[in-house]
Design an enzyme around this catalytic site. Structure first.
Site, PDB file in Angstrom:
ATOM      1  N   SER A 278      45.121  43.437  37.561  1.00  0.00           N
ATOM      2  CA  SER A 278      44.061  43.535  36.893  1.00  0.00           C
ATOM      3  C   SER A 278      43.985  44.907  36.274  1.00  0.00           C
ATOM      4  O   SER A 278      44.619  46.051  36.937  1.00  0.00           O
ATOM      5  CB  SER A 278      42.665  43.277  37.645  1.00  0.00           C
ATOM      6  N   LYS A 284      43.364  43.373  42.856  1.00  0.00           N
ATOM      7  CA  LYS A 284      43.760  42.100  42.355  1.00  0.00           C
ATOM      8  C   LYS A 284      45.123  41.699  42.267  1.00  0.00           C
ATOM      9  O   LYS A 284      45.945  42.576  41.798  1.00  0.00           O
ATOM     10  CB  LYS A 284      43.004  41.925  40.875  1.00  0.00           C
ATOM     11  N   GLU A 291      47.506  29.302  36.150  1.00  0.00           N
ATOM     12  CA  GLU A 291      46.327  29.248  35.161  1.00  0.00           C
ATOM     13  C   GLU A 291      46.825  29.010  33.755  1.00  0.00           C
ATOM     14  O   GLU A 291      46.041  28.113  33.014  1.00  0.00           O
ATOM     15  CB  GLU A 291      45.302  30.818  35.077  1.00  0.00           C
TER      16      GLU A 291
END
Ligand code: ARG
Length: 460
Positions: A278, A284, A291
């Site tokens: 991130s 992260k 996804e």
């Protein structure tokens, strides 16, 4: 590049119409197949005495030269050509003269494009099938390693009964094996009938040998109705449907990986090379690959529904609407290929975390069914055993205990049938291993599945 159909019009076609009409920017990828189809047509015309040997030799050399030059990059595809068929024929004529103009004898772009697209899809599907094989192999390897890793199996995403990680993964291997079969079936049906020789829609007055071109191009036989030959796009729709089902499976697998690598589960750790970070949250590690696969599934459904919708109101035979088939089916094929290319190495490098799986399995009373089965085997009717175990679980929840933490006296307070062997009966490994039913989660069953899938992968 002028249009092939100049002659009827009294004036030049508006540039905007030409741009709108042109398909070269996406059908250029069928150049090899267009030439393959033309070579078969040309050889047959010569065999039938419709073309002279000299013309056919010149055409064959010319077509092979065009393919070689495009492949080595010395001939650029002209973006101003109307489509790939126009480009090939006009380049051929520019190179070999009048013989080039004879190639289209007894043929139309309508049967030509119907053949080209089938040939293109035949090769593309073979590529997808081999990518699916690799993904199944990766699943088998992980399943083999995780054949004995006990984890909770879920229904309603609630911990339900104990399974093994290998069993969970093999569920996907079976789905993907069916996907491979669906592609194979669709291609088999597509390869059964060759549309070449259907002409524009009504066949031709030339004495074509359609059986010869069908065989030369790897089809079982020529199609038996020329109108059907040029207006059928079932093969595109079937392949798009097979791809859509496969994407649905990849999306479910992706969804589980997304869950399983979250801190909430932490059953698996993805390799850093297959995750992203991130820009603001330094901690992260995001499963972007999975996804994106989940997201792209919607896009492939769009391709399928676009194809179905495009075809639904078309009068026979060819209509220009059908030019829209290519971008949709190309996108479906490309998207699946792209997803498989990334997912397979991601799965191979994924690390399972069996201790976390087992810890999750220890909470959630996933051995409650086994406890009820224990009482049933001691003679209590299953419905009564179910009820007794239910009250036992409720009292455990109240006291913050698991079933295996209860003393024998505490068990006996609920039923005199409980003996020392209850602990073995509700032991998680034992619960998995005890599920010896065919197709169950036990280690031996997982290994048998791995064997069976590997065996099936060897089939075409
Ligand atoms: N580019 C066209 C297509 O993809 C080729 C067939 C054109 N046929 C015609 N009658 N205009 O559908």
């Amino acid at each position: 590049m002028p249009q092939l159909w100049q002659g009827r019009s009294s004036k030049a076609v508006d540039d905007r119409v030409n741009d709108f009409n042109s398909s070269i920017r996406f059908d250029a990828r069928m150049l090899k197949q267009d030439i393959e189809g033309s070579l078969a047509h040309c050889a047959m015309l010569a065999e039938q005495g419709i073309l002279t040997e000299a013309d056919s030799d010149a055409i064959r050399a010319g077509l092979n030269g065009i393919l070689a030059d495009v492949e080595r990059g010395t001939l650029a595809i002209d973006p101003a050509a109307e489509d790939v068929h126009t480009f090939v024929e006009q380049t051929l004529t520019a190179r070999i003269g009048a013989a080039g103009k004879r190639l289209h004898t007894g043929r139309s772009r309508n049967d030509q494009v119907a053949v080209d697209l089938r040939l293109w899809l035949r090769e593309a599907c073979a590529g997808l099938q081999s990518q699916l094989t690799q993904l199944c192999e990766a699943l088998c390897a992980q399943a083999e390693q995780g054949a004995g890793f006990v984890m909770p199996g879920y229904t309603h995403l609630q911990r339900a009964q104990p399974v093994t990680f290998g069993h969970q993964l093999m569920a996907y291997a079976w789905m993907l094996l069916r996907d491979k079969g669906r592609l194979r079936d669709a291609v088999r049906r597509m390869d059964a009938e060759c549309p070449l020789g259907s002409g524009a829609l009504a066949g031709t007055t030339y004495p074509l040998d359609r059986f010869a071109t069908a065989a030369a191009l790897g089809f079982d036989a020529p199609c038996q109705n020329s109108i059907d030959g040029v207006s059928d796009r079932d093969f595109c729709i079937e392949i798009a449907a097979a791809i859509a089902v496969c994407m649905m499976h990849l999306s479910r697998l992706s969804e589980e990986i997304i869950l399983f690598c979250s801190w909430e589960f932490k059953f698996v750790e993805l390799d850093d090379a297959f995750t992203t970070g991130s820009s603001i949250m330094p901690q992260k590690k995001n499963p972007d690959v999975t996804e994106l696969i989940r997201g792209k599934t919607g896009r492939v459904y769009g391709d399928l529904s676009g194809l179905l919708t495009m075809m639904k109101g078309l009068p026979l035979a060819y209509d220009k609407d059908m030019q829209e088939d290519k971008e949709a089916i190309f996108d479906a094929v490309d998207t699946l290929a792209l997803c498989l290319k990334t997912l397979t190495p991601m799965l191979k490098t994924m690390t399972p975390l069996p201790a976390n799986m087992r810890a999750a399995a220890a909470r959630g009373f996933i051995n409650a069914t086994d406890c009820a089965d224990y009482l049933t085997k001691k003679g209590l009717p299953f419905r009564d055993a179910y009820k007794c175990t239910g009250t036992l679980v409720a009292s455990c929840i109240e006291r913050g205990k698991t079933l295996e933490e209860l003393t024998l006296d505490e068990f006996k307070a609920f039923s005199p049938l409980f003996e020392q062997d209850i602990y073995a009966a509700i032991d998680l490994t034992h619960c998995c291993e005890g599920r010896q039913s065919y197709g169950g989660p036990a280690r031996a069953s997982v290994l048998r599945q791995v064997e069976a899938v590997r065996e099936k992968l060897k089939e075409a």
